[in-house]
Design a protein around this motif. Structure first.
Motif, PDB file in Angstrom:
ATOM      1  N   ALA A   1       0.674  -1.130  -0.284  1.00  6.35           N
ATOM      2  CA  ALA A   1       0.119   0.134  -0.055  1.00  6.35           C
ATOM      3  C   ALA A   1       0.769   1.276   0.069  1.00  6.35           C
ATOM      4  CB  ALA A   1      -0.832  -0.180   1.247  1.00  6.35           C
ATOM      5  N   LEU A   2       2.055   1.283   0.920  1.00  6.77           N
ATOM      6  CA  LEU A   2       2.834   2.419   0.733  1.00  6.77           C
ATOM      7  C   LEU A   2       3.450   2.602  -0.378  1.00  6.77           C
ATOM      8  CD1 LEU A   2       4.711   1.764   4.158  1.00  6.77           C
ATOM      9  CD2 LEU A   2       2.843   3.557   3.690  1.00  6.77           C
ATOM     10  N   ILE A   3       3.875   1.561  -1.179  1.00  5.21           N
ATOM     11  CA  ILE A   3       4.454   1.895  -2.451  1.00  5.21           C
ATOM     12  C   ILE A   3       3.379   2.265  -3.462  1.00  5.21           C
ATOM     13  CG2 ILE A   3       5.747   0.632  -4.391  1.00  5.21           C
ATOM     14  CD1 ILE A   3       7.066  -0.985  -2.243  1.00  5.21           C
ATOM     15  N   ALA A   4       2.392   1.673  -3.523  1.00  4.91           N
ATOM     16  CA  ALA A   4       1.207   1.969  -4.647  1.00  4.91           C
ATOM     17  C   ALA A   4       0.616   3.496  -4.462  1.00  4.91           C
ATOM     18  CB  ALA A   4       0.029   0.995  -4.264  1.00  4.91           C
ATOM     19  N   SER A   5       0.966   3.727  -3.137  1.00  2.00           N
ATOM     20  CA  SER A   5       0.558   5.336  -3.100  1.00  2.00           C
ATOM     21  C   SER A   5       1.535   6.368  -2.903  1.00  2.00           C
ATOM     22  CB  SER A   5      -0.515   5.534  -1.712  1.00  2.00           C
ATOM     23  OG  SER A   5       0.561   4.940  -0.532  1.00  2.00           O
ATOM     24  N   GLY A   6       2.873   5.811  -3.233  1.00  2.00           N
ATOM     25  CA  GLY A   6       4.020   6.697  -3.409  1.00  2.00           C
ATOM     26  C   GLY A   6       4.612   7.323  -2.082  1.00  2.00           C
ATOM     27  N   GLN A   7       4.181   6.568  -0.777  1.00  4.49           N
ATOM     28  CA  GLN A   7       4.691   6.770   0.355  1.00  4.49           C
ATOM     29  C   GLN A   7       5.935   6.092   0.720  1.00  4.49           C
ATOM     30  OE1 GLN A   7       3.297   9.358   2.157  1.00  4.49           O
ATOM     31  NE2 GLN A   7       1.414   9.238   0.794  1.00  4.49           N
TER      32      GLN A   7
ATOM     33  N   ALA B   1       4.516  -2.557 -10.152  1.00  4.83           N
ATOM     34  CA  ALA B   1       4.776  -1.748 -11.501  1.00  4.83           C
ATOM     35  C   ALA B   1       3.488  -1.997 -12.404  1.00  4.83           C
ATOM     36  CB  ALA B   1       6.046  -2.108 -12.202  1.00  4.83           C
ATOM     37  N   TYR B   2       2.907  -3.062 -12.431  1.00  6.70           N
ATOM     38  CA  TYR B   2       1.828  -3.296 -13.241  1.00  6.70           C
ATOM     39  C   TYR B   2       0.532  -2.702 -12.497  1.00  6.70           C
ATOM     40  CZ  TYR B   2       4.412  -6.040 -16.890  1.00  6.70           C
ATOM     41  OH  TYR B   2       4.948  -6.435 -17.670  1.00  6.70           O
ATOM     42  N   TYR B   3       0.317  -2.678 -11.415  1.00 10.04           N
ATOM     43  CA  TYR B   3      -0.712  -2.135 -10.791  1.00 10.04           C
ATOM     44  C   TYR B   3      -0.870  -0.818 -10.018  1.00 10.04           C
ATOM     45  CZ  TYR B   3      -2.706  -6.879 -11.384  1.00 10.04           C
ATOM     46  OH  TYR B   3      -3.159  -7.769 -12.179  1.00 10.04           O
ATOM     47  N   ALA B   4       0.324  -0.431  -9.906  1.00 11.16           N
ATOM     48  CA  ALA B   4       0.389   0.875  -9.486  1.00 11.16           C
ATOM     49  C   ALA B   4       1.185   2.064 -10.256  1.00 11.16           C
ATOM     50  CB  ALA B   4       1.187   1.049  -8.009  1.00 11.16           C
ATOM     51  N   GLY B   5       1.820   1.452 -11.325  1.00  7.35           N
ATOM     52  CA  GLY B   5       2.627   2.301 -12.555  1.00  7.35           C
ATOM     53  C   GLY B   5       4.124   2.197 -12.128  1.00  7.35           C
ATOM     54  N   TRP B   6       4.764   2.187 -13.258  1.00 10.79           N
ATOM     55  CA  TRP B   6       6.555   2.214 -13.146  1.00 10.79           C
ATOM     56  C   TRP B   6       6.951   3.104 -12.308  1.00 10.79           C
ATOM     57  CZ3 TRP B   6       4.945  -2.074 -15.531  1.00 10.79           C
ATOM     58  CH2 TRP B   6       6.055  -2.871 -16.271  1.00 10.79           C
ATOM     59  N   PRO B   7       6.615   4.615 -12.305  1.00 14.38           N
ATOM     60  CA  PRO B   7       7.343   5.494 -11.389  1.00 14.38           C
ATOM     61  C   PRO B   7       7.017   5.149  -9.893  1.00 14.38           C
ATOM     62  CG  PRO B   7       5.912   6.523 -12.900  1.00 14.38           C
ATOM     63  CD  PRO B   7       5.440   4.999 -13.267  1.00 14.38           C
ATOM     64  N   ASN B   8       6.121   4.698  -9.286  1.00 16.04           N
ATOM     65  CA  ASN B   8       5.893   4.403  -8.058  1.00 16.04           C
ATOM     66  C   ASN B   8       6.842   3.120  -7.412  1.00 16.04           C
ATOM     67  OD1 ASN B   8       3.879   6.072  -6.882  1.00 16.04           O
ATOM     68  ND2 ASN B   8       2.117   4.949  -7.637  1.00 16.04           N
ATOM     69  N   ALA B   9       6.876   2.117  -8.580  1.00 21.74           N
ATOM     70  CA  ALA B   9       7.871   0.954  -8.438  1.00 21.74           C
ATOM     71  C   ALA B   9       9.173   1.393  -8.195  1.00 21.74           C
ATOM     72  CB  ALA B   9       7.577  -0.070  -9.379  1.00 21.74           C
ATOM     73  N   PHE B  10       9.720   2.257  -9.306  1.00 18.01           N
ATOM     74  CA  PHE B  10      10.964   2.884  -9.304  1.00 18.01           C
ATOM     75  C   PHE B  10      11.345   3.603  -8.255  1.00 18.01           C
ATOM     76  CE2 PHE B  10      11.950   0.579 -13.399  1.00 18.01           C
ATOM     77  CZ  PHE B  10      13.359   0.628 -13.354  1.00 18.01           C
ATOM     78  N   SER B  11      10.630   4.329  -7.772  1.00 20.62           N
ATOM     79  CA  SER B  11      10.721   5.290  -6.521  1.00 20.62           C
ATOM     80  C   SER B  11      11.126   4.480  -5.427  1.00 20.62           C
ATOM     81  CB  SER B  11       9.432   6.301  -6.304  1.00 20.62           C
ATOM     82  OG  SER B  11       9.449   7.189  -7.292  1.00 20.62           O
TER      83      SER B  11
END
Length: 246
Positions: free
Chosen positions: A187-193, A222-232
């Motif tokens: 959840a933290l990664i998916a929401s950019g926290q 990366a597939y469910y929250a986007g590459w930017p959130n995963a790479f961050s």
């Protein structure tokens, strides 16, 4: 009247899953990636079980308040071995880590899925169960550090963090600590926290999540929250992995 009609339309759309043909009529390349890469490859990767991938996916959807796909993925989670009580606990847990509104947004889809499957109150965790034992030393250390840092800034938040989160929510027995950590990190990664990831990723690994599983969870997200959130999240995860004792 108009509001009721719009709500009815939304409910009707939410209740059904888009077919591959529905997607192809709008975005044929998206359907190709969905079948070949997402379902054909990502969901079959051995580093994370289908059950764990469902937990990661459900956590991401709730964290991002993406109600449209919840019905499908809640069914899939149950098919992949997530218990009804565990799904109930994931929603409750994410009220604290993604906000009350996000958790309540998941209630409608979950209620529909439970009704379709005949899942009743007897299969759900009680509101006030017998809690798991508290690791007194570790919790005292955490509470002391947080109190010293922020006790004068927001004493109410610090107190509720101790009393409600770590001496209550995290000790609820119907979601294993390892899975509760997986939900939190996802959840933290998916929401950019990402600022909150180091503590919770370390806690997840202390609770039994392996480095391979953590890495796969980030890849899945990366597939469910986007590459930017995963790479961050990657620099943070890399730092955690390198600093943990071998």
């Amino acid at each position: 009247m108009a509001s009721s009609f719009a709500h009815a339309q939304q409910s009707n759309v939410t209740a059904r899953r888009l077919s591959p043909e529905d997607v192809r009529r709008v975005a044929p390349a998206l359907e190709k990636y969905t079948q070949e890469r997402l379902y054909g490859e990502v969901w079959k990767r051995p580093g994370l079980s289908p059950r764990d991938r469902s937990i990661v996916t459900v956590a991401a959807l709730i964290a991002r308040e993406l109600t449209l796909p919840m019905t499908y993925y809640f069914h899939q989670a149950l098919d992949n071995g997530v218990k009804p009580g565990e799904l109930s606990e994931i929603i409750t847990h994410l009220a604290f880590y993604s906000g009350w509104a996000n958790a309540f947004a998941a209630i409608g889809p979950a209620r529909g899925v439970f009704a379709q499957r005949g899942i009743g109150p007897d299969q759900l965790p009680p509101a006030s169960p017998q809690l798991l034992p508290l690791h007194e030393t570790a919790e005292a250390d955490r509470a002391s550090r947080v109190g010293q840092q922020f006790g004068a800034t927001s004493p109410g938040l610090v107190q509720h963090t101790t009393d409600v989160l770590f001496r209550d929510l995290w000790l609820r027995p119907d979601l294993a600590p390892r899975d509760r950590s997986l939900v939190t990190v996802s959840a933290l990664i998916a929401s950019g926290q990402v600022a909150q990831v180091p503590y919770h990723l370390n806690r997840a690994m202390d609770n039994g999540l392996t480095q391979e599983q953590a890495a796969e969870a980030i890849m899945h997200l990366a597939y469910y929250a986007g590459w930017p959130n995963a790479f961050s999240a990657l620099p943070v995860a890399k730092d955690v992995f390198e600093k943990r004792p071998r």
